[in-house]
Design an enzyme around this catalytic site. Structure first.
Site, short mmCIF file in Angstrom:
data_model
loop_
_atom_site.label_atom_id
_atom_site.label_comp_id
_atom_site.label_asym_id
_atom_site.label_seq_id
_atom_site.Cartn_x
_atom_site.Cartn_y
_atom_site.Cartn_z
CB SER A 115 -51.46 7.39 90.55
OG SER A 115 -51.18 6.54 91.61
CG HIS A 136 -50.90 8.99 95.85
ND1 HIS A 136 -49.67 9.39 95.37
CD2 HIS A 136 -51.27 7.95 95.07
CE1 HIS A 136 -49.32 8.64 94.35
NE2 HIS A 136 -50.27 7.75 94.15
CD GLU A 148 -47.82 12.55 96.88
OE1 GLU A 148 -46.84 13.17 96.43
OE2 GLU A 148 -48.59 11.91 96.14
CG ASN A 186 -46.40 10.02 90.77
OD1 ASN A 186 -45.28 9.52 90.85
ND2 ASN A 186 -47.50 9.37 91.12
#
Lengths: 284, 293
Positions: A115, A136, A148, A186
């Site tokens: 991340s 991800h 992702e 994010n």
């Protein structure tokens, strides 16, 4: 090349969670890490799934017959795809990719689940960066459908396509992301969270009203302060700080209140206190 | 306690005003709807009537109740004098400071000194609207969400001069309307718009900068964050013209680049891609028009 055998690195919640998702779709999964003691976490996860009724005892046998746990890197040697979910330590991830390159076959795909770090930087440690990329997942991986797929600078188009195919086979919805701090989710979520933390610190509203407004007004499943308590303020601080270091973009700069709370041990639900108080006998 | 036999005035009969009038009439208040433009007034009133007719169709309301509301509780007027008896007057007119001040001053002239003037502004300052009203201590902000007849949330904010009594009475009134109130400061955008306008602009910028496709951004936000709509679906629903105006209003006040609308917004407006209402925005729509019941 057909992906049949999958390797996962990381005896942790995310590593085991991903392994279960993959194994449930019929793939053989080998899970590797060095810390024998943390294997026990896996049994806990299976027990929880049995208790929650998301796994039946008949299915359990079949599922476990497809999963191997081992502390010797050789358990990953036949994997067609390895998903790395070790701790957020760049050097550790890079070393793993380098070591793994000598163990797996030429055709294997190496995917990092990070991340905080640059996927490209991790992929470059592999012998064959063209066959490496980011995948991800989100917590909890058994529930959240999104993955992702992150194209690193050298990831080949073919590898990205194969990762997409694989995601769909394990019941996930892939989206294509660039190797930017935070990818898509994010990248958009951290600035929002930072803004919420600053607004709260400046007295825009009480924590309850701030959370309630965003839940009721925008339909967000959890208001920002409830959510960050659950994520963990320390983990979030580490992430947004990493994004800021990488980009020097002020939207990622960690708010002062976050550092203040982490330094005082108020890291969220797991610590019993974050923005809200949590008691073990009365969980929110 | 608020007396439901007293009346509530709603200024402006657009989508927001109509929604607020529905909330007020449904809660049992005699509701006077003012729009100086007769066509707009009639449009608004028929919008309200259609809403209640649909409620009857869906079995959510009896036909008698609907008739009582539409024929007895709901009154339309094009004259300010029609608001004279109102205990609370809520304005839901165009987001223009001078216009809001002027309209409040007119209400101030016709209403009793007890009447509380409520602004539904989403981006302007309560204090500055109140300053032109002639009774700044009896002005307060109550920001309803769109569509008001469905959304329960109301952001309550006091201007610098709003009295404690006004605040208490507004709070009771909000509860009597059946709404959920949250307290916020008189700062640009209050809570909701302070966050959503910045977030939507960040998403548009991410798309323009090639972070991902709009479809993937929508998918990521819905699946990864659990939001009910992706940002581009939401923007098509809000309308690019509305988003443009709100962004600029926010930017003018806070001078924070998060609120500055990306160029694409203006381009889409120029091309007529306003969203659902024109059949094309970020996505294509077969059916034009607004939301359902």
């Amino acid at each position: 090349m057909q992906i049949e055998k999958v390797g996962v690195a990381g005896f942790n919640e995310m590593g085991f969670g991903i392994s279960l998702v993959v194994a449930r779709s019929g793939f053989a999964v080998s899970i590797w890490d060095t810390d024998e003691a943390r294997k026990a976490l896996f049994d806990g996860l299976i027990d929880n799934a049995l208790k929650a009724g998301t796994l039946s005892s008949e299915d359990k046998e079949a599922l476990l017959s497809r999963i191997i746990l081992g502390t010797d890197l050789a358990v990953l040697k036949d994997a067609d795809l390895v998903i790395e979910s070790l701790g957020e330590d760049l050097a550790l991830k890079r070393r793993f990719f380098a070591d793994l390159s000598h163990v797996v076959g030429e055709d294997a795909i190496l995917a990092t689940h990070t991340s905080c770090h640059s996927v490209t930087e991790i992929c470059q440690a592999a012998k064959n960066p063209q066959r490496s990329l980011g995948m991800h997942f989100f917590k909890p991986p058994e529930v959240v459908k999104l993955v992702e797929v992150v194209k690193a600078e050298k990831s080949s188009r073919n590898i990205v396509d194969q990762a997409y195919d694989f995601c769909r086979k394990i019941g996930k919805e892939p989206v294509l992301a660039k190797d930017l701090p935070g990818f898509i989710v994010n990248y958009l979520w951290a600035p929002y969270m930072n803004q919420a933390l600053e607004a709260y610190d400046q007295g825009l509203a009480t924590k309850e009203d701030l959370d309630l407004t965003l839940e009721m007004g925008l339909g967000y499943p959890k208001g920002p302060l409830k959510l960050i308590d659950q994520v963990g303020l320390d983990d979030y601080l580490e992430m947004t700080s990493a994004f800021y270091e990488e980009s020097k973009d002020p939207k990622f700069a960690p708010p002062v209140i976050l550092k203040r709370m982490v330094k005082s041990g108020k890291t969220g639900k797991k610590a019993g206190e974050g923005f809200y108080l949590y008691h073990s006998d009365h969980e929110e | 306690m608020t007396n439901p036999s007293k009346s509530v005035g709603v200024l402006g009969c657009g989508v927001m005003g109509s929604g607020i009038a529905i909330v007020s009439a449904r809660a049992g208040f005699k509701t006077v709807v003012l729009d100086t433009d007769e066509n707009a007034l009639n449009n608004g009133l028929s919008l309200i009537e259609r809403f209640f007719a649909k409620s009857v169709e869906k079995g959510k309301m009896s036909a008698e109740k609907k008739d009582e509301i539409v024929n007895k509780r709901l009154v339309g007027t094009t004259e300010y004098e029609g608001l004279a008896e109102c205990e609370f007057v809520i304005e839901a007119i165009f987001e223009d400071l001078e216009l809001k001040q002027k309209v409040f001053y007119r209400v101030h002239q016709v209403c009793s000194p007890e009447t509380i003037l409520i602004t539904n502004t989403s981006t302007l300052s309560i204090t500055s609207i109140a300053a032109g009203s002639g009774r700044p201590d009896r002005v307060i902000g109550m920001h309803f969400c769109l569509p008001a007849q469905v959304m329960k949330l109301v952001e309550l904010s006091r201007g610098l001069e709003t009295s404690d009594e006004t605040y208490q009475r507004a709070k009771e009134f909000g509860k009597a309307l059946g709404q959920v109130l949250v307290d916020t400061r008189d700062t640009p955008g209050f809570i909701l718009n302070y966050f959503i306008i910045a977030f939507n602009n960040a998403c548009i910028r991410a798309y323009v900068d090639g972070v991902a496709s709009k479809e993937d951004i929508d998918k990521a936000v819905k699946l990864g964050l659990g939001y009910p709509m992706g940002p581009f679906e939401l923007l098509d629903y809000i309308g690019m013209d509305t988003h443009w105006r709100a962004s600029n209003a926010m930017y003018d006040m806070v001078k924070d680049r998060r609120y500055f609308p990306p160029r694409l917004v203006k381009e889409m407006i120029d091309a007529g891609h306003l969203g659902r209402k024109t059949g094309k925005g970020f996505y294509d729509y077969k059916e034009k028009g607004m939301f359902g019941a």
